[in-house]
Write an enzyme that holds these catalytic residues in place. Structure first.
Site, PDB file in Angstrom:
ATOM      1  N   PRO A  11      -0.917  89.858   7.895  1.00  0.00           N
ATOM      2  CG  PRO A  11       0.783  89.208   6.471  1.00  0.00           C
ATOM      3  CD  PRO A  11       0.330  90.354   7.316  1.00  0.00           C
ATOM      4  CG  ASN A  12      -1.593  84.177   6.797  1.00  0.00           C
ATOM      5  OD1 ASN A  12      -2.489  83.851   6.021  1.00  0.00           O
ATOM      6  ND2 ASN A  12      -0.333  84.319   6.388  1.00  0.00           N
ATOM      7  NE  ARG A  19      -1.239  81.658  11.095  1.00  0.00           N
ATOM      8  CZ  ARG A  19      -0.304  82.591  10.994  1.00  0.00           C
ATOM      9  NH1 ARG A  19      -0.533  83.817  11.446  1.00  0.00           N
ATOM     10  NH2 ARG A  19       0.870  82.310  10.449  1.00  0.00           N
ATOM     11  CE1 TYR A  24       1.958  82.644  15.150  1.00  0.00           C
ATOM     12  CE2 TYR A  24       0.930  80.811  13.979  1.00  0.00           C
ATOM     13  CZ  TYR A  24       1.924  81.768  14.076  1.00  0.00           C
ATOM     14  OH  TYR A  24       2.879  81.856  13.097  1.00  0.00           O
ATOM     15  CG  ASN A  75       1.721  90.021  14.996  1.00  0.00           C
ATOM     16  OD1 ASN A  75       2.542  89.765  14.108  1.00  0.00           O
ATOM     17  ND2 ASN A  75       1.191  89.081  15.766  1.00  0.00           N
ATOM     18  CB  ALA A  78       4.979  86.171   6.982  1.00  0.00           C
ATOM     19  CD  GLU A  99       9.146  93.307  15.378  1.00  0.00           C
ATOM     20  OE1 GLU A  99      10.046  94.171  15.395  1.00  0.00           O
ATOM     21  OE2 GLU A  99       9.308  92.164  14.922  1.00  0.00           O
ATOM     22  CG  HIS A 101       6.466  88.732  16.451  1.00  0.00           C
ATOM     23  ND1 HIS A 101       5.927  88.807  15.198  1.00  0.00           N
ATOM     24  CD2 HIS A 101       7.506  89.577  16.477  1.00  0.00           C
ATOM     25  CE1 HIS A 101       6.631  89.658  14.490  1.00  0.00           C
ATOM     26  NE2 HIS A 101       7.589  90.155  15.242  1.00  0.00           N
ATOM     27  NE  ARG A 108       6.832  79.543  14.897  1.00  0.00           N
ATOM     28  CZ  ARG A 108       5.815  80.105  14.237  1.00  0.00           C
ATOM     29  NH1 ARG A 108       5.380  81.313  14.592  1.00  0.00           N
ATOM     30  NH2 ARG A 108       5.241  79.466  13.241  1.00  0.00           N
TER      31      ARG A 108
HETATM   32  C1  DQA Z   1       3.843  86.059  14.022  1.00  0.00           C
HETATM   33  C2  DQA Z   1       5.171  85.362  13.723  1.00  0.00           C
HETATM   34  C3  DQA Z   1       5.458  85.396  12.228  1.00  0.00           C
HETATM   35  O1  DQA Z   1       6.682  84.738  11.962  1.00  0.00           O
HETATM   36  C4  DQA Z   1       4.349  84.689  11.471  1.00  0.00           C
HETATM   37  O2  DQA Z   1       4.583  84.756  10.080  1.00  0.00           O
HETATM   38  C5  DQA Z   1       3.001  85.190  11.818  1.00  0.00           C
HETATM   39  C6  DQA Z   1       2.693  85.474  13.212  1.00  0.00           C
HETATM   40  C7  DQA Z   1       3.456  85.914  15.521  1.00  0.00           C
HETATM   41  O3  DQA Z   1       2.556  86.639  15.937  1.00  0.00           O
HETATM   42  O4  DQA Z   1       4.022  85.084  16.215  1.00  0.00           O
HETATM   43  O5  DQA Z   1       2.120  85.280  10.976  1.00  0.00           O
HETATM   44  O6  DQA Z   1       3.975  87.436  13.741  1.00  0.00           O
END
Ligand code: DQA
Length: 149
Positions: A11-12, A19, A24, A75, A78, A99, A101, A108
């Site tokens: 998501p997102n 963002r 990011y 990835n 959240a 995994e 990020h 953070r």
């Molecule tokens: C994320 C880190 C997560 O905490 C966040 O909610 C994201 C992006 C990252 O790529 O740093 O959406 O996965």
């Protein structure tokens, strides 16, 4: 036989570029996907790329990659911090999973310090921005060649 890796962005992550750049970076998801395709081709790997904002769709794609893919890069955005359902799907698919990020989640908010999917993954890469996906491809390639890391 060429190995296939499913790359899942949750998501997102479709909003990358819009963002918070301090976390990011400035690349869009499309830029990152291009980078992954180039690196995969150089490494002799096949990649299937997907992004979804929906937990159930991510779980369906994980189920669908059984007996089709050889590894997973995820990835989960959240969902990383909350989704026992995605964790269970990774566990049941039982493929080597990395995994990733983009941001350094440990620098953070504390709610980002906990990953519920990390225990069922080979390992985690956090804070290397888009290079995290490239590092994950390299790790999976080494894993495929040696059967371990
Ligand atoms: C994320 C880190 C997560 O905490 C966040 O909610 C994201 C992006 C990252 O790529 O740093 O959406 O996965």
């Amino acid at each position: 036989m060429v190995k296939t890796i499913l790359v899942i962005n949750g998501p997102n992550l479709n909003m990358l570029g819009k963002r918070e750049a301090e976390h990011y970076g400035c690349l869009t998801l499309s830029d990152i996907e291009k980078m992954i395709r180039v690196e995969a081709e150089n490494a002799g790997l096949n990649v299937v790329l997907m992004q979804s904002n929906h937990e159930g769709e991510i779980i369906d794609r994980l189920h669908g990659c059984m007996n089709i893919c050889d590894g997973i890069i995820i990835n989960a955005g959240a969902y990383t911090h909350t989704s026992y359902a995605i964790r269970d799907a990774i566990e049941l698919v039982a493929l080597p999973t990395v995994e990733v990020h983009l941001s350094n989640v440990y620098a953070r908010e504390t709610f980002r310090h906990k990953s519920v999917i990390a225990p069922v993954c080979l390992g985690q890469i956090s804070g290397l921005r888009a290079y995290g996906y490239v590092a994950a491809l390299g790790a999976l390639k080494a894993y495929f060649e040696k059967g371990e890391l």
